[in-house]
Design an enzyme around this catalytic site. Structure first.
Site, short mmCIF file in Angstrom:
data_model
loop_
_atom_site.label_atom_id
_atom_site.label_comp_id
_atom_site.label_asym_id
_atom_site.label_seq_id
_atom_site.Cartn_x
_atom_site.Cartn_y
_atom_site.Cartn_z
N HIS A 114 0.86 -1.19 0.00
CA HIS A 114 0.00 0.00 0.00
C HIS A 114 0.89 1.24 0.00
CE1 HIS A 114 -3.97 -1.80 1.67
NE2 HIS A 114 -3.32 -2.70 0.96
N GLU A 153 0.89 3.92 1.86
CA GLU A 153 1.33 4.36 3.18
C GLU A 153 2.47 3.49 3.72
OE1 GLU A 153 -3.27 4.81 3.33
OE2 GLU A 153 -1.80 3.62 2.24
N CYS A 175 -6.65 2.16 5.24
CA CYS A 175 -7.31 0.92 5.65
C CYS A 175 -6.84 0.58 7.07
CB CYS A 175 -6.95 -0.20 4.68
SG CYS A 175 -5.21 -0.71 4.82
N CYS A 225 -2.90 0.06 7.27
CA CYS A 225 -2.14 1.31 7.17
C CYS A 225 -2.39 2.21 8.38
CB CYS A 225 -2.48 2.01 5.87
SG CYS A 225 -1.93 1.07 4.42
#
Length: 183
Positions: free
Chosen positions: A66, A68, A96, A99
């Site tokens: 992801h 992040e 999410c 993260c």
């Protein structure tokens, strides 16, 4: 006499938040180039970007890729520490649960996000991991910075994806029909 709407003068913080969110949007565009969902992130320390990331889940075949997480890894390496206590994280889409947890664990004190994620967001939409007082660290969250830009890039991506998927489905049907006719 006409009534004119008041012009809102942006604070220095608002100007900086927009500047760095634009940098996060630039990262999101890199994800589009790979056919990935356009989510981008930057981490800022003392006025400098020290970590950048964009979504690469399909490209790298990893749920951990992801925006992040990538930006946090890079920022930690740059800082030489797992604690990012004086940093601000800018992300185009609400984090999410994974993260949001990583943001709390890395002790990032401030997060600025663009668009909300009503189906998976853990910065206030479904859960609020970031500001949960039960944890030993809470994040100051600013929501809606360049929200329209951040939403638009996602909407455009998914509109194009649906068109592409529909065209591929029609092409498969046509190929199947031709195969059946030639038998």
């Amino acid at each position: 006499m006409k009534n004119y709407p008041e012009l809102k003068v942006k604070t220095e913080e608002e100007k900086l938040d927009e500047k760095y969110m634009r940098a996060a949007l630039k990262q999101a565009r890199k994800a589009i180039d790979l056919g990935e969902v356009p989510i981008g992130c930057v981490i800022v320390y003392e006025g400098k970007i020290i970590g950048r990331g964009y979504n690469r889940r399909n490209t790298d075949k990893s749920v951990l890729c992801h925006a992040e997480i990538t930006a946090i890894k890079k920022a930690c390496k740059k800082m030489g520490d797992w604690r990012l206590e004086e940093c601000t994280l800018y992300v185009t889409l609400e984090p999410c649960q994974m993260c949001a947890g990583a943001i709390v664990q890395s002790r990032i004190p401030r997060l600025v996000m663009g668009a909300s994620s009503p189906k998976s967001g853990c910065g206030g939409s479904i859960l609020n991991i970031l500001e949960n007082p039960e944890f030993n660290h809470q994040v100051d969250v600013k929501r809606g910075v360049l929200e329209e830009n951040c939403s638009d890039i996602l909407k455009e991506f998914f509109t194009e994806l649906r068109k592409r998927n529909k065209a591929e489905k029609e092409a498969r049907r046509e190929a199947q029909k031709l195969a059946e006719e030639s038998e």
